[in-house]
Design an enzyme around this catalytic site. Sequence first.
Site, PDB file in Angstrom:
ATOM      1  N   ASP A 209       0.873  -1.174   0.000  1.00 22.39           N
ATOM      2  CA  ASP A 209       0.000   0.000   0.000  1.00 22.39           C
ATOM      3  C   ASP A 209       0.915   1.230   0.000  1.00 22.39           C
ATOM      4  O   ASP A 209       1.602   1.506   0.994  1.00 22.39           O
ATOM      5  CB  ASP A 209      -0.874  -0.055   1.261  1.00 22.39           C
ATOM      6  CG  ASP A 209      -1.881   1.075   1.328  1.00 22.39           C
ATOM      7  OD1 ASP A 209      -1.639   2.141   0.707  1.00 22.39           O
ATOM      8  OD2 ASP A 209      -2.904   0.917   2.024  1.00 22.39           O
ATOM      9  N   HIS A 210       0.899   1.951  -1.104  1.00 18.57           N
ATOM     10  CA  HIS A 210       1.859   3.049  -1.260  1.00 18.57           C
ATOM     11  C   HIS A 210       1.519   4.251  -0.374  1.00 18.57           C
ATOM     12  O   HIS A 210       2.286   5.197  -0.263  1.00 18.57           O
ATOM     13  CB  HIS A 210       1.918   3.474  -2.732  1.00 18.57           C
ATOM     14  CG  HIS A 210       3.259   4.017  -3.149  1.00 18.57           C
ATOM     15  ND1 HIS A 210       4.247   4.362  -2.253  1.00 18.57           N
ATOM     16  CD2 HIS A 210       3.783   4.266  -4.374  1.00 18.57           C
ATOM     17  CE1 HIS A 210       5.302   4.807  -2.901  1.00 18.57           C
ATOM     18  NE2 HIS A 210       5.056   4.761  -4.192  1.00 18.57           N
TER      19      HIS A 210
END
Length: 455
Positions: free
Chosen positions: A425-426
């Site tokens: 999850d950036h």
Amino acid sequence: MPTEFKLPALAENVDKVTVTKIFVSVGDTIAKDQTILEIETDKAAAEVPSSVSGTVTEIRAKEGAVLRVGDIVLVVKEDGVAKAAAPAAIAPAKAEPAPKRAAAPAPVAKVAAPAEKPAAKVAVAPTPEEAEAEDGETEQGEGEEPRVIQRGGGVPVPASPSVRRLAREIGVDISQVPGSGSDGRVSLEDVKAHSRLVNTDVRGVTPRMAGGTMPLPDFTRWGDIERLAMNSVRRRTAENMASAWVTIPHVTQFDKVDITQIEQLRKQYGKRTEAAGAKLTVTAIIVKVLATALRKFPQFNSSIDLENNEIVQKKFYNIGVAVDTDRGLLVPVIHNVDQKTVVEIAIEMNELAERARQRKSKLEEMQGGTFTVSNLGGIGGTSFTPIINPPEVAILGISRAHVEPVYVDGQFVPRTMLPLSLSYDHRVIDGADAARFARFLVEALEQPFLLFLEA
Ligand code: CAO
């Protein structure tokens, strides 16, 4: 005297299930603890034992129908009645008490059935409107003692019945809602705010929209078709995957690990671990290495709490392992992998996968994951981009190991290389951290001594 057997509370946050099999018929004599139903939730399949004994006079549950906790499953003419519902195959002392609800058969809707069962009726989950109609008559009154739902660690969630009802109706897990009241009491506004947060992504696209509401063309114009009812695992997988894909900015980091030495050790110690009751597989070894990696890189063992602008870092290491079953993808969880040996992990993983495939998973073993591993290498493939399993923030995909020429000390040598795909999850994890995390996994698998240094 007739005695009703009602669906007991099976686990925390599980208030409805789909009946997949009924093992008894009217006229049968049943004993306490005898398995009478097979049910499934979005995450698990389990068997439900009876808490009553006697002769079955009526069966209210229907195969394929949705049952809620407290719904009447069947009625017996009693030969003896158990004092309390005590599901054996499914645990949770922490489960909510069953709500008081009037007996109502689960709603049944007709859908197109597979060709071999042309007249069959298949029950589907009630729409929000149906659920409202059902709940409306039978919900606990405002004056009644509020039910207490437990947060992780056994901390109760204080909320009034109307707040809990709203949460249920709009599909919000109340144990995840931060309460703004004194002692963390959850209000109607808290539930609505949380719902807005989890259901809307930055572009205002809801997961339901992402699920695909585009009208389908009439496929029969081009040939024969068959319509198959989705089971609940498939339906929830579809919803969860679409939701995760739309709401989480995914990036996948690829790497390769030289497992030549690990493979030799696996062969060398295989017999020994088999004697202990486990097949030593690369998945079990990687799960163990992950415990150290997650401790070293805590952002990979976290969840994002946008409402409070916080990252929730978990101090426990529970690894979900994606298992391919005939019902679809299930993810049982190996808890506290940091406290288990590779052999213990291998034994537990075998048992969990077997139970998932036989639809006998316990509900609590499907919960509490902090990171997921998906190994498709036993089947094949060179790489893939796994989708994160929310509320987790990363997932490790493993593809098929193969022997390839690797340039070492001025010459090509055959090495067994295992491809890894780390989706993250950036919002929470930066690319550089993902590269470091993947590199740590690679180095720890290639030089296991590193684990002694880091663990
Ligand atoms: N590369 C090469 N071979 C591999 C491998 C890999 N990455 N992973 C497993 N294998 C081999 C094993 O060594 C074993 O071979 P032998 O029988 O010769 O020893 C064989 O494949 C079968 O392994 P396994 O599946 O029994 O054991 P596992 O611990 O590696 O995997 C589990 C367990 C539960 C992960 C696996 O059975 C499974 O269900 N995988 C599918 C996961 C899935 O569906 N993911 C998709 C999620 S996203 O849609």
